[in-house]
Scaffold this motif. Sequence first.
Motif, PDB file in Angstrom:
ATOM      1  N   LEU A   5      33.519  82.998-106.009  1.00 53.56           N
ATOM      2  CA  LEU A   5      33.523  81.542-106.085  1.00 53.56           C
ATOM      3  C   LEU A   5      33.147  80.928-104.735  1.00 53.56           C
ATOM      4  N   ILE A   6      33.692  81.470-103.656  1.00 55.77           N
ATOM      5  CA  ILE A   6      33.367  80.965-102.320  1.00 55.77           C
ATOM      6  C   ILE A   6      31.899  81.191-102.004  1.00 55.77           C
ATOM      7  N   ILE A   7      31.387  82.363-102.339  1.00 57.04           N
ATOM      8  CA  ILE A   7      29.972  82.659-102.086  1.00 57.04           C
ATOM      9  C   ILE A   7      29.086  81.720-102.890  1.00 57.04           C
ATOM     10  N   ALA A   8      29.447  81.454-104.135  1.00 57.64           N
ATOM     11  CA  ALA A   8      28.634  80.574-104.975  1.00 57.64           C
ATOM     12  C   ALA A   8      28.607  79.151-104.437  1.00 57.64           C
ATOM     13  N   ILE A   9      29.702  78.707-103.834  1.00 59.05           N
ATOM     14  CA  ILE A   9      29.747  77.340-103.314  1.00 59.05           C
ATOM     15  C   ILE A   9      29.036  77.231-101.974  1.00 59.05           C
ATOM     16  N   VAL A  10      29.237  78.211-101.099  1.00 63.86           N
ATOM     17  CA  VAL A  10      28.738  78.133 -99.735  1.00 63.86           C
ATOM     18  C   VAL A  10      27.295  78.618 -99.599  1.00 63.86           C
ATOM     19  N   TRP A  11      26.851  79.498-100.453  1.00 66.80           N
ATOM     20  CA  TRP A  11      25.529  80.119-100.325  1.00 66.80           C
ATOM     21  C   TRP A  11      24.429  79.069-100.278  1.00 66.80           C
ATOM     22  N   PRO A  12      23.487  79.175 -99.311  1.00 65.01           N
ATOM     23  CA  PRO A  12      22.416  78.171 -99.239  1.00 65.01           C
ATOM     24  C   PRO A  12      21.481  78.290-100.441  1.00 65.01           C
ATOM     25  N   ARG A  13      21.026  77.155-100.875  1.00 61.24           N
ATOM     26  CA  ARG A  13      20.158  77.136-102.052  1.00 61.24           C
ATOM     27  C   ARG A  13      18.713  76.897-101.608  1.00 61.24           C
TER      28      ARG A  13
END
Length: 151
Positions: free
Chosen positions: A57-65
């Motif tokens: 969940l943290i990776i999905a929120i923080v990961w640059p798009r």
Amino acid sequence: MDEDLKKLEAELAAMPLAETSSRLHEGIKQQLDQDELTEKPANPGWLQWALPLAAALIIAIVWPRDLQPDRLAPEPSNESSVVADFKPIASEEILYAAHDDGVVQLADGRLARQTRRSYLDKVVWRNPETNASLTWSVPRDEVRVIPLSFQ
């Protein structure tokens, strides 16, 4: 076979129960006492799923798009007029299965005959300007209940 089982049950019921040895009682008592003395840590089974889920969940929120919001939006086009230009040119109802379920009893107690029919409804749409066509096929089941009356 059932009679053999009944005989076996009768024989087992007639047998006297054997006394358990004091050695067995002592072994069980020691094992229970030993289990009470050694405290086992609580089972952290929920941690096995919670930690990886939280990390994902943290990776999905923080990961640059890489995708820009502008690139996700569709380009404005004149699609509504293209869709409006499609006209139905043909329709067909294809019966591919029929089954007679026979006489059934309705909820109110009356008798009725029930039949089932399976169809494939097809509609062909065409745009006269571009000559593009679209075929729409939808399966349909039809159940008919015909009350029977005895005169």
